[in-house]
Scaffold this motif. Structure first.
Motif, PDB file in Angstrom:
ATOM      1  N   VAL A  85      82.463   0.774  26.644  1.00 10.92           N
ATOM      2  CA  VAL A  85      81.350   0.798  27.641  1.00 10.92           C
ATOM      3  C   VAL A  85      80.553   2.203  28.205  1.00 10.92           C
ATOM      4  O   VAL A  85      81.116   2.626  29.079  1.00 10.92           O
ATOM      5  CB  VAL A  85      81.085  -0.359  28.160  1.00 10.92           C
ATOM      6  N   PHE A  86      79.336   2.260  28.128  1.00 14.98           N
ATOM      7  CA  PHE A  86      78.647   3.720  28.634  1.00 14.98           C
ATOM      8  C   PHE A  86      77.713   3.601  29.408  1.00 14.98           C
ATOM      9  O   PHE A  86      77.494   1.575  30.178  1.00 14.98           O
ATOM     10  CB  PHE A  86      77.780   4.646  27.662  1.00 14.98           C
ATOM     11  N   GLN A  87      77.966   4.632  30.682  1.00 12.49           N
ATOM     12  CA  GLN A  87      77.093   4.298  31.717  1.00 12.49           C
ATOM     13  C   GLN A  87      75.787   3.732  31.765  1.00 12.49           C
ATOM     14  O   GLN A  87      75.487   3.334  32.353  1.00 12.49           O
ATOM     15  CB  GLN A  87      77.771   6.152  32.172  1.00 12.49           C
ATOM     16  N   ASP A  88      75.533   4.200  30.907  1.00 12.72           N
ATOM     17  CA  ASP A  88      73.477   3.332  30.771  1.00 12.72           C
ATOM     18  C   ASP A  88      73.303   2.137  29.836  1.00 12.72           C
ATOM     19  O   ASP A  88      72.411   1.840  29.541  1.00 12.72           O
ATOM     20  CB  ASP A  88      72.117   4.101  30.320  1.00 12.72           C
ATOM     21  N   TYR A  89      74.895   1.315  29.480  1.00 12.28           N
ATOM     22  CA  TYR A  89      75.179  -0.069  28.214  1.00 12.28           C
ATOM     23  C   TYR A  89      74.460   0.519  27.459  1.00 12.28           C
ATOM     24  O   TYR A  89      75.244   0.061  26.776  1.00 12.28           O
ATOM     25  CB  TYR A  89      74.086  -0.718  29.017  1.00 12.28           C
ATOM     26  N   ALA A  90      74.042   1.282  27.531  1.00  6.83           N
ATOM     27  CA  ALA A  90      73.477   1.607  24.857  1.00  6.83           C
ATOM     28  C   ALA A  90      72.980   0.388  24.450  1.00  6.83           C
ATOM     29  O   ALA A  90      73.737   0.262  23.062  1.00  6.83           O
ATOM     30  CB  ALA A  90      74.631   2.270  24.807  1.00  6.83           C
ATOM     31  N   LEU A  91      72.095  -0.124  24.965  1.00  4.66           N
ATOM     32  CA  LEU A  91      72.129  -1.573  24.508  1.00  4.66           C
ATOM     33  C   LEU A  91      70.653  -1.085  23.884  1.00  4.66           C
ATOM     34  O   LEU A  91      70.039  -0.640  24.564  1.00  4.66           O
ATOM     35  CB  LEU A  91      71.839  -2.890  25.462  1.00  4.66           C
ATOM     36  N   PHE A  92      70.128  -2.475  23.123  1.00  9.04           N
ATOM     37  CA  PHE A  92      68.676  -2.432  21.677  1.00  9.04           C
ATOM     38  C   PHE A  92      68.071  -2.982  22.429  1.00  9.04           C
ATOM     39  O   PHE A  92      67.858  -4.187  22.322  1.00  9.04           O
ATOM     40  CB  PHE A  92      69.545  -2.527  20.884  1.00  9.04           C
ATOM     41  N   PRO A  93      67.229  -2.379  23.046  1.00 17.15           N
ATOM     42  CA  PRO A  93      65.567  -3.222  23.584  1.00 17.15           C
ATOM     43  C   PRO A  93      65.211  -4.226  23.270  1.00 17.15           C
ATOM     44  O   PRO A  93      64.843  -4.941  23.482  1.00 17.15           O
ATOM     45  CB  PRO A  93      64.842  -2.012  24.412  1.00 17.15           C
ATOM     46  N   HIS A  94      64.984  -3.755  21.667  1.00 13.94           N
ATOM     47  CA  HIS A  94      64.235  -4.650  20.784  1.00 13.94           C
ATOM     48  C   HIS A  94      65.081  -5.874  20.155  1.00 13.94           C
ATOM     49  O   HIS A  94      64.703  -7.035  19.493  1.00 13.94           O
ATOM     50  CB  HIS A  94      63.187  -3.876  19.532  1.00 13.94           C
ATOM     51  N   LEU A  95      65.869  -5.576  20.525  1.00 14.49           N
ATOM     52  CA  LEU A  95      67.065  -7.175  20.252  1.00 14.49           C
ATOM     53  C   LEU A  95      67.341  -8.178  21.597  1.00 14.49           C
ATOM     54  O   LEU A  95      67.217  -7.567  22.523  1.00 14.49           O
ATOM     55  CB  LEU A  95      68.100  -6.595  20.018  1.00 14.49           C
ATOM     56  N   SER A  96      67.583  -9.567  21.517  1.00 19.22           N
ATOM     57  CA  SER A  96      67.909  -9.989  22.010  1.00 19.22           C
ATOM     58  C   SER A  96      68.898 -10.170  22.603  1.00 19.22           C
ATOM     59  O   SER A  96      69.894  -9.125  22.621  1.00 19.22           O
ATOM     60  CB  SER A  96      67.811 -11.684  21.635  1.00 19.22           C
ATOM     61  N   ALA A  97      69.891 -10.113  23.744  1.00 16.23           N
ATOM     62  CA  ALA A  97      70.976 -10.174  24.470  1.00 16.23           C
ATOM     63  C   ALA A  97      72.186 -10.709  23.138  1.00 16.23           C
ATOM     64  O   ALA A  97      73.108 -10.259  23.551  1.00 16.23           O
ATOM     65  CB  ALA A  97      71.495 -11.287  25.920  1.00 16.23           C
ATOM     66  N   PRO A 133      80.986   2.220  34.982  1.00 22.26           N
ATOM     67  CA  PRO A 133      80.345   1.037  35.391  1.00 22.26           C
ATOM     68  C   PRO A 133      79.717   0.766  36.314  1.00 22.26           C
ATOM     69  O   PRO A 133      79.093  -0.620  35.724  1.00 22.26           O
ATOM     70  CB  PRO A 133      81.965   0.212  34.623  1.00 22.26           C
ATOM     71  N   LEU A 134      80.199   0.791  37.840  1.00 18.90           N
ATOM     72  CA  LEU A 134      79.157   0.361  38.641  1.00 18.90           C
ATOM     73  C   LEU A 134      78.233   1.253  39.612  1.00 18.90           C
ATOM     74  O   LEU A 134      77.609   0.875  40.046  1.00 18.90           O
ATOM     75  CB  LEU A 134      80.281  -0.410  39.542  1.00 18.90           C
ATOM     76  N   SER A 135      78.350   1.914  38.727  1.00 16.66           N
ATOM     77  CA  SER A 135      77.240   3.777  39.131  1.00 16.66           C
ATOM     78  C   SER A 135      75.722   3.042  39.788  1.00 16.66           C
ATOM     79  O   SER A 135      75.152   3.107  40.548  1.00 16.66           O
ATOM     80  CB  SER A 135      77.079   4.659  38.159  1.00 16.66           C
ATOM     81  N   ALA A 136      75.409   2.187  38.861  1.00 11.11           N
ATOM     82  CA  ALA A 136      73.818   1.741  38.586  1.00 11.11           C
ATOM     83  C   ALA A 136      73.587   0.320  39.522  1.00 11.11           C
ATOM     84  O   ALA A 136      72.183  -0.266  39.588  1.00 11.11           O
ATOM     85  CB  ALA A 136      73.616   1.294  37.148  1.00 11.11           C
ATOM     86  N   LEU A 137      74.744  -0.400  40.295  1.00 11.80           N
ATOM     87  CA  LEU A 137      74.703  -1.840  40.531  1.00 11.80           C
ATOM     88  C   LEU A 137      74.839  -1.581  42.567  1.00 11.80           C
ATOM     89  O   LEU A 137      75.820  -0.573  42.676  1.00 11.80           O
ATOM     90  CB  LEU A 137      75.609  -2.285  39.721  1.00 11.80           C
TER      91      LEU A 137
END
Length: 250
Positions: free
Chosen positions: A78-90, A156-160
């Protein structure tokens, strides 16, 4: 068990890791802790298979993975910036990696992961509609459904912060315990390492300064660097130290 044997790495003739030897037991949470440029992220990438080591071996359950590709190691990050796809749902993000892995998890298992991370109310939301903690949980779910042999987490906690950070800490600990999943975390924050980990590997200038439990590192620092880095340079919150180790070290 994961064993790192004499792991070394150079970039442009600069030694980044020098003869690293560590054994990590199944189900342990281990933090790779050190200042910027210490070599901790390079070590994480070598374990993942993203970076090739120059010397040494990566042994997992008695198998030498040193020359095995990242794809075939079965470790997930799990990367620091989460690397999630913004155009997709959770939900679409969670199942994205399963497209070419039919039958890897059953529908029942998938729902168990979703319930475990309390994501059911958020499945239809786009990533931009989620809070930082919710994004982190989606990223964790997306990784867990791939059934990793080792879970790797990059800051994993740096942005929280605050309550959300504590909640994700508890989630990570629960995942490791529930699934007996060896978990390796890169962090620059001693407080995170001390409160989250079973063991801490402190790296300085490519060398191991100390590898031990939080209690061992606090009570018996190997050298001045460990003592300064843990207790002074980053100024860990006194209350957290007191809660963990008593008034003497607060």
């Amino acid at each position: 068990m994961l064993k790192l044997q004499n792991v070394s790495k150079q970039f442009d003739r600069k030694v980044v890791l020098d003869d690293i030897n560590v054994e990590i037991k199944t189900g342990e949470i281990v933090s790779l802790l050190g200042p910027s440029g210490s070599g901790k992220t390079t070590l994480l990438n070598i374990i993942l298979g993203l970076t090739q080591l120059d010397h040494g071996r990566i042994i997992f359950n008695d198998m030498d993975l040193s020359n095995v590709s990242m794809k075939n190691r079965g470790f997930n990050i799990v990367f620091q910036d989460y690397a999630l796809f913004p155009h997709l749902s959770a939900y679409e993000n969670i199942i994205y990696g399963l497209r070419n892995k039919k039958g890897l998890v059953s529908e029942t298992e998938l729902q168990e992961y979703i319930d475990f991370l309390e994501l059911k109310p958020h499945l239809a939301k786009k990533i931009g509609e989620l809070s930082g903690g919710q994004k982190q949980r989606v990223a964790l779910a997306r990784t867990l459904v791939m059934k990793p042999k080792i879970l790797l987490l990059d800051e994993p906690l740096s942005a929280l912060d605050g309550v959300i950070k504590e909640s994700i800490k508890q989630r990570i600990q629960s995942i490791a315990r529930e699934y007996k999943l060896t978990t390796i975390i890169v962090t620059h924050d001693p407080e995170e390492a001390l409160t989250l980990s079973d063991k801490i590997l402190i790296i300085n200038q490519g060398n191991i300064s100390q590898f031990g439990t939080p209690q061992e590192i606090i009570n018996q620092p190997n050298n001045d660097f460990v003592k300064e880095f843990i207790l002074k340079q980053l100024q860990i919150k006194r209350q957290n130290i007191y809660n963990l180790f008593g008034e003497k070290y607060a």
